[in-house]
Design a protein around this motif. Structure first.
Motif, PDB file in Angstrom:
ATOM      1  N   THR A 169      23.965   1.472 -20.433  1.00  0.00           N
ATOM      2  CA  THR A 169      24.535   2.257 -19.330  1.00  0.00           C
ATOM      3  C   THR A 169      23.485   2.478 -18.249  1.00  0.00           C
TER       4      THR A 169
ATOM      5  N   ARG B 281      31.089   0.169 -17.223  1.00  0.00           N
ATOM      6  CA  ARG B 281      31.068   0.419 -18.669  1.00  0.00           C
ATOM      7  C   ARG B 281      31.872   1.659 -19.047  1.00  0.00           C
TER       8      ARG B 281
ATOM      9  N   ARG C 158      30.957   4.684 -18.991  1.00  0.00           N
ATOM     10  CA  ARG C 158      30.128   5.548 -19.837  1.00  0.00           C
ATOM     11  C   ARG C 158      29.260   6.401 -18.939  1.00  0.00           C
TER      12      ARG C 158
ATOM     13  N   TRP D 256      25.609   7.147 -14.825  1.00  0.00           N
ATOM     14  CA  TRP D 256      26.841   6.569 -15.339  1.00  0.00           C
ATOM     15  C   TRP D 256      27.099   5.200 -14.750  1.00  0.00           C
TER      16      TRP D 256
END
Lengths: 214, 250
Positions: free
Chosen positions: B137, B165, B167, B161
């Motif tokens: 990430t 992804r 995430r 972030w």
């Protein structure tokens, strides 16, 4: 407080609170807090169906419901150590989190919830079909099915305007002010209906409530 | 407001149907009124059961595996030293960590050959999977960051972030753990509307590094942290005590 119903079995702890296999949900959450993944799998086997059905009653697409359920179980997993049995059942906790995640998803997408869509449809078509159908699920325990039936019957016994207010709040994520605007009713009327409906539900659901059975 | 009028707010509160301001005022009242707290708890049980009225729907079979997989990925990964300055040292630290884990892993594999540490290896596998995801990430080409600072002093947080992804890695410092029955909640604010990213709590030393899933297609300009009742709230119930502006990836 209403008197407990005499036709209910107060001895048996409801399945939705204790789980089928005799191991209380609470114990599963404790094992999850200790990092045991199998306990998460068991919790999913017990309540995944409820969580998915709930999410699907809020969002409109299956993919969104799946995302909400996965997020909710993720949150339960991460915060298992913070679960406080004094604040309600594990199933209730999971339902609260699932509902929040599903409503978040709908809001993030800038959409309306399924319940609000239905309400708008009902305005055009007349009386809305009850959201609750109490359809049996073969993979659920008998007590769980009885709980579902009692909840559906209790909602079904509410006067239609009261039930709608409850559904718009719970499944639609609307505030009282938003419900009043949606239904084009005075705010005071919405408030009265909501209180009356919750009071009736508390009475009719007493056999399923921890506080109601004691 | 009389006591009676306060009690009337318990039902809409339990249904999450109070407007933000009303809810905030009611929660202040709740803190000092055991009778209203009891009423809310009893009504919360009722709303918990409403979930059972959703039309039955069988979840797809693959959802179980997804739940387990995602839970594995977002397990809280413990506290790390405070983050200062730019992302460089952070990545260096992450790289050292991965290296250290690699060395530890090799050592433990040796021990396992003697049949002693298979459980530790399994635990390390989990840790490595968590670290891999975290590092991926941080290293994504579209990684973005935000620094959240308190209006006074003390607590702060950093977010990293990756939209692709989906995430988010959150590093929190000097934040006293939320008391029993309460939790911290991270919000993304898009066009003035808060969207919950998730709830979290810090360890007793006031720190947390954790990875959270990010809803798809979520664009936001601000991030914020509030303290909420356990389980989190659909909408913030207080003014955030940490606010951060988004720094987009270049």
């Amino acid at each position: 407080m209403q008197k407990p119903r005499t036709d209910a079995n107060f001895e048996a702890v409801p399945d939705h609170q204790q789980g089928k296999a005799g191991v209380p949900d609470r114990a599963l959450v404790e094992r999850m807090a200790a990092g045991e993944e199998r306990a998460l799998g068991e919790l999913y086997d017990r309540h995944g169906g409820m969580a998915y059905a709930l999410a699907l009653a809020i969002v409109r697409e299956g993919a969104d419901a799946e995302e909400a359920v996965a997020d909710a179980f993720g949150q339960v997993w991460r915060s298992a150590a913070q679960y406080d049995p004094g604040r309600g059942s594990v199933a209730g906790w999971l339902a609260t989190i699932t509902r929040t995640r599903a409503l978040d998803l709908v809001r993030a997408r800038g959409r309306r919830t399924r319940a609000v869509e239905r309400a708008a449809q009902a305005d055009a078509d007349g009386l809305a079909a009850p959201l609750a159908t109490a359809a049996d699920q073969p993979d659920r325990g008998i007590e769980r099915q009885e709980a579902r039936r009692l909840v559906a019957r209790s909602l079904g016994e509410l006067p239609e305007p009261q039930r709608r207010v409850i559904e718009l709040a719970y499944f639609g994520g609307l505030s009282q002010t938003e419900i009043a605007a949606e239904l084009q009713e005075p705010l005071g009327t919405v408030k009265t209906r909501m209180r009356a409906a919750m009071e009736k539900l508390r009475g009719s659901l007493a056999p399923l409530l921890v506080g109601g059975a004691s | 407001m009389t006591d009676h009028q306060w009690t009337e707010l318990a039902a809409p509160y339990a249904l999450g149907a109070l407007d933000a301001e009303e809810r905030a005022r009611f929660e202040v009242h709740l803190a000092g009124c055991a009778q209203c707290r009891g009423e809310v708890q009893s009504l919360h049980e009722v709303t918990g059961l409403l979930a059972e009225s959703a039309p039955a729907a069988a979840p797809p079979g693959a959802l179980r595996e997804r739940v387990l997989r995602e839970a594995r990925r977002v397990r809280p990964i413990g506290a790390r030293p405070p983050f200062r300055g730019n992302i460089g040292p952070w990545l260096a630290a992450a790289a050292c960590l991965v290296l250290a884990i690699g060395v530890g892993y090799a050592y433990l594999r040796e021990r396992a050959a003697h049949g002693r540490a298979s459980e530790s290896i399994a635990a390390l596998h989990d840790t490595i999977a968590g670290r891999d995801s975290l590092v991926a990430t941080l290293l994504s080409p579209d990684a973005a960051t935000a620094a959240l600072a308190a209006t006074g002093q003390a607590p702060s947080a950093r977010l990293f972030w990756s939209p692709s992804r989906r995430r988010l890695v959150m590093a929190v410092f000097h934040l006293t753990p939320a008391p029993a029955g309460r939790t911290y909640q991270l919000w993304a604010i898009a066009k003035g509307k808060p969207v919950s990213i998730g709830t979290f709590n810090t360890s007793p030393d006031g720190r947390l590094v954790a990875e959270l899933p990010l809803p798809a297609d979520l664009k936001f300009e601000l991030t914020a942290v509030t303290e909420e009742p356990a389980g989190g709230s659909p909408q913030p119930t207080m003014q955030p005590f940490l606010i951060g502006k988004v720094t987009p990836a270049d």
